[in-house]
Design a protein around this motif. Structure first.
Motif, PDB file in Angstrom:
ATOM      1  N   LEU A 150      44.877  33.500  10.256  1.00 56.45           N
ATOM      2  CA  LEU A 150      44.661  34.884   9.826  1.00 56.45           C
ATOM      3  C   LEU A 150      43.606  35.570  10.688  1.00 56.45           C
ATOM      4  O   LEU A 150      43.746  36.751  11.030  1.00 56.45           O
ATOM      5  CB  LEU A 150      44.256  34.918   8.355  1.00 56.45           C
ATOM      6  CG  LEU A 150      45.363  34.575   7.358  1.00 56.45           C
ATOM      7  CD1 LEU A 150      44.790  34.493   5.954  1.00 56.45           C
ATOM      8  CD2 LEU A 150      46.487  35.583   7.428  1.00 56.45           C
ATOM      9  N   TYR A 151      42.561  34.825  11.060  1.00 51.41           N
ATOM     10  CA  TYR A 151      41.532  35.380  11.945  1.00 51.41           C
ATOM     11  C   TYR A 151      42.140  35.783  13.291  1.00 51.41           C
ATOM     12  O   TYR A 151      41.895  36.882  13.792  1.00 51.41           O
ATOM     13  CB  TYR A 151      40.410  34.363  12.139  1.00 51.41           C
ATOM     14  CG  TYR A 151      39.457  34.727  13.240  1.00 51.41           C
ATOM     15  CD1 TYR A 151      38.527  35.738  13.064  1.00 51.41           C
ATOM     16  CD2 TYR A 151      39.497  34.066  14.470  1.00 51.41           C
ATOM     17  CE1 TYR A 151      37.649  36.081  14.086  1.00 51.41           C
ATOM     18  CE2 TYR A 151      38.633  34.402  15.492  1.00 51.41           C
ATOM     19  CZ  TYR A 151      37.717  35.414  15.292  1.00 51.41           C
ATOM     20  OH  TYR A 151      36.863  35.756  16.306  1.00 51.41           O
ATOM     21  N   GLU A 152      42.929  34.904  13.860  1.00 45.43           N
ATOM     22  CA  GLU A 152      43.570  35.209  15.149  1.00 45.43           C
ATOM     23  C   GLU A 152      44.544  36.375  15.015  1.00 45.43           C
ATOM     24  O   GLU A 152      44.645  37.214  15.914  1.00 45.43           O
ATOM     25  CB  GLU A 152      44.298  33.975  15.688  1.00 45.43           C
ATOM     26  CG  GLU A 152      43.365  32.894  16.185  1.00 45.43           C
ATOM     27  CD  GLU A 152      42.588  33.323  17.415  1.00 45.43           C
ATOM     28  OE1 GLU A 152      43.146  34.015  18.294  1.00 45.43           O
ATOM     29  OE2 GLU A 152      41.401  32.966  17.509  1.00 45.43           O
ATOM     30  N   LEU A 153      45.264  36.452  13.920  1.00 37.34           N
ATOM     31  CA  LEU A 153      46.196  37.552  13.694  1.00 37.34           C
ATOM     32  C   LEU A 153      45.466  38.884  13.665  1.00 37.34           C
ATOM     33  O   LEU A 153      45.877  39.840  14.333  1.00 37.34           O
ATOM     34  CB  LEU A 153      46.943  37.339  12.371  1.00 37.34           C
ATOM     35  CG  LEU A 153      47.847  38.483  11.930  1.00 37.34           C
ATOM     36  CD1 LEU A 153      49.070  38.562  12.841  1.00 37.34           C
ATOM     37  CD2 LEU A 153      48.263  38.300  10.495  1.00 37.34           C
ATOM     38  N   VAL A 154      44.374  38.951  12.930  1.00 40.36           N
ATOM     39  CA  VAL A 154      43.611  40.193  12.840  1.00 40.36           C
ATOM     40  C   VAL A 154      43.003  40.537  14.185  1.00 40.36           C
ATOM     41  O   VAL A 154      43.021  41.695  14.620  1.00 40.36           O
ATOM     42  CB  VAL A 154      42.526  40.082  11.747  1.00 40.36           C
ATOM     43  CG1 VAL A 154      41.554  41.247  11.804  1.00 40.36           C
ATOM     44  CG2 VAL A 154      43.174  39.994  10.376  1.00 40.36           C
ATOM     45  N   ARG A 155      42.498  39.553  14.896  1.00 38.36           N
ATOM     46  CA  ARG A 155      41.876  39.796  16.201  1.00 38.36           C
ATOM     47  C   ARG A 155      42.898  40.327  17.195  1.00 38.36           C
ATOM     48  O   ARG A 155      42.649  41.314  17.890  1.00 38.36           O
ATOM     49  CB  ARG A 155      41.267  38.488  16.719  1.00 38.36           C
ATOM     50  CG  ARG A 155      40.378  38.640  17.926  1.00 38.36           C
ATOM     51  CD  ARG A 155      39.653  37.370  18.247  1.00 38.36           C
ATOM     52  NE  ARG A 155      40.535  36.321  18.740  1.00 38.36           N
ATOM     53  CZ  ARG A 155      40.904  36.202  20.026  1.00 38.36           C
ATOM     54  NH1 ARG A 155      40.428  37.035  20.914  1.00 38.36           N
ATOM     55  NH2 ARG A 155      41.704  35.237  20.407  1.00 38.36           N
ATOM     56  N   LYS A 156      44.080  39.741  17.254  1.00 33.66           N
ATOM     57  CA  LYS A 156      45.100  40.174  18.214  1.00 33.66           C
ATOM     58  C   LYS A 156      45.742  41.481  17.790  1.00 33.66           C
ATOM     59  O   LYS A 156      46.095  42.303  18.641  1.00 33.66           O
ATOM     60  CB  LYS A 156      46.138  39.085  18.401  1.00 33.66           C
ATOM     61  CG  LYS A 156      45.516  37.893  19.102  1.00 33.66           C
ATOM     62  CD  LYS A 156      46.529  36.883  19.525  1.00 33.66           C
ATOM     63  CE  LYS A 156      45.782  35.693  20.079  1.00 33.66           C
ATOM     64  NZ  LYS A 156      46.272  35.214  21.307  1.00 33.66           N
ATOM     65  N   ALA A 157      45.888  41.719  16.488  1.00 31.39           N
ATOM     66  CA  ALA A 157      46.424  43.001  16.025  1.00 31.39           C
ATOM     67  C   ALA A 157      45.457  44.129  16.351  1.00 31.39           C
ATOM     68  O   ALA A 157      45.876  45.235  16.719  1.00 31.39           O
ATOM     69  CB  ALA A 157      46.705  42.943  14.530  1.00 31.39           C
ATOM     70  N   PHE A 206      46.467  47.382  18.726  1.00 33.94           N
ATOM     71  CA  PHE A 206      46.470  48.785  18.292  1.00 33.94           C
ATOM     72  C   PHE A 206      45.304  49.591  18.812  1.00 33.94           C
ATOM     73  O   PHE A 206      45.336  50.820  18.750  1.00 33.94           O
ATOM     74  CB  PHE A 206      46.507  48.842  16.757  1.00 33.94           C
ATOM     75  CG  PHE A 206      47.823  48.387  16.191  1.00 33.94           C
ATOM     76  CD1 PHE A 206      48.979  49.104  16.412  1.00 33.94           C
ATOM     77  CD2 PHE A 206      47.909  47.216  15.460  1.00 33.94           C
ATOM     78  CE1 PHE A 206      50.196  48.686  15.897  1.00 33.94           C
ATOM     79  CE2 PHE A 206      49.104  46.772  14.952  1.00 33.94           C
ATOM     80  CZ  PHE A 206      50.268  47.530  15.171  1.00 33.94           C
ATOM     81  N   THR A 207      44.258  48.956  19.343  1.00 36.57           N
ATOM     82  CA  THR A 207      43.129  49.722  19.863  1.00 36.57           C
ATOM     83  C   THR A 207      43.118  49.764  21.380  1.00 36.57           C
ATOM     84  O   THR A 207      42.320  50.471  21.964  1.00 36.57           O
ATOM     85  CB  THR A 207      41.789  49.133  19.366  1.00 36.57           C
ATOM     86  OG1 THR A 207      41.660  47.788  19.794  1.00 36.57           O
ATOM     87  CG2 THR A 207      41.689  49.220  17.858  1.00 36.57           C
ATOM     88  N   GLY A 208      43.968  49.016  22.005  1.00 39.24           N
ATOM     89  CA  GLY A 208      44.084  49.059  23.448  1.00 39.24           C
ATOM     90  C   GLY A 208      43.220  48.093  24.057  1.00 39.24           C
ATOM     91  O   GLY A 208      42.753  47.566  24.848  1.00 39.24           O
TER      92      GLY A 208
END
Length: 50
Positions: A37-44, A48-50
């Motif tokens: 979940l940490y990696e998912l949030v970090r990569k998402a 989305f922020t570029g």
């Protein structure tokens, strides 16, 4: 009915304590889940922020 036909509760002295096993199982499943979940949030966030 006779007293022999009634069931008594199991003897708790012979039941092993499974709390350490339960804690280990939660860690075994929970640690990779939290990391994923940490990696998912970090990569998402990067997506989305570029």
């Amino acid at each position: 009915m006779s007293a022999d036909s009634s069931q008594s509760p199991p003897d708790t002295a012979r039941v092993p304590d499974r709390r350490p096993l339960i804690a280990f199982t939660w860690l075994w499943v929970g640690a990779p889940l939290v990391y994923g979940l940490y990696e998912l949030v970090r990569k998402a966030t990067q997506l989305f922020t570029g």
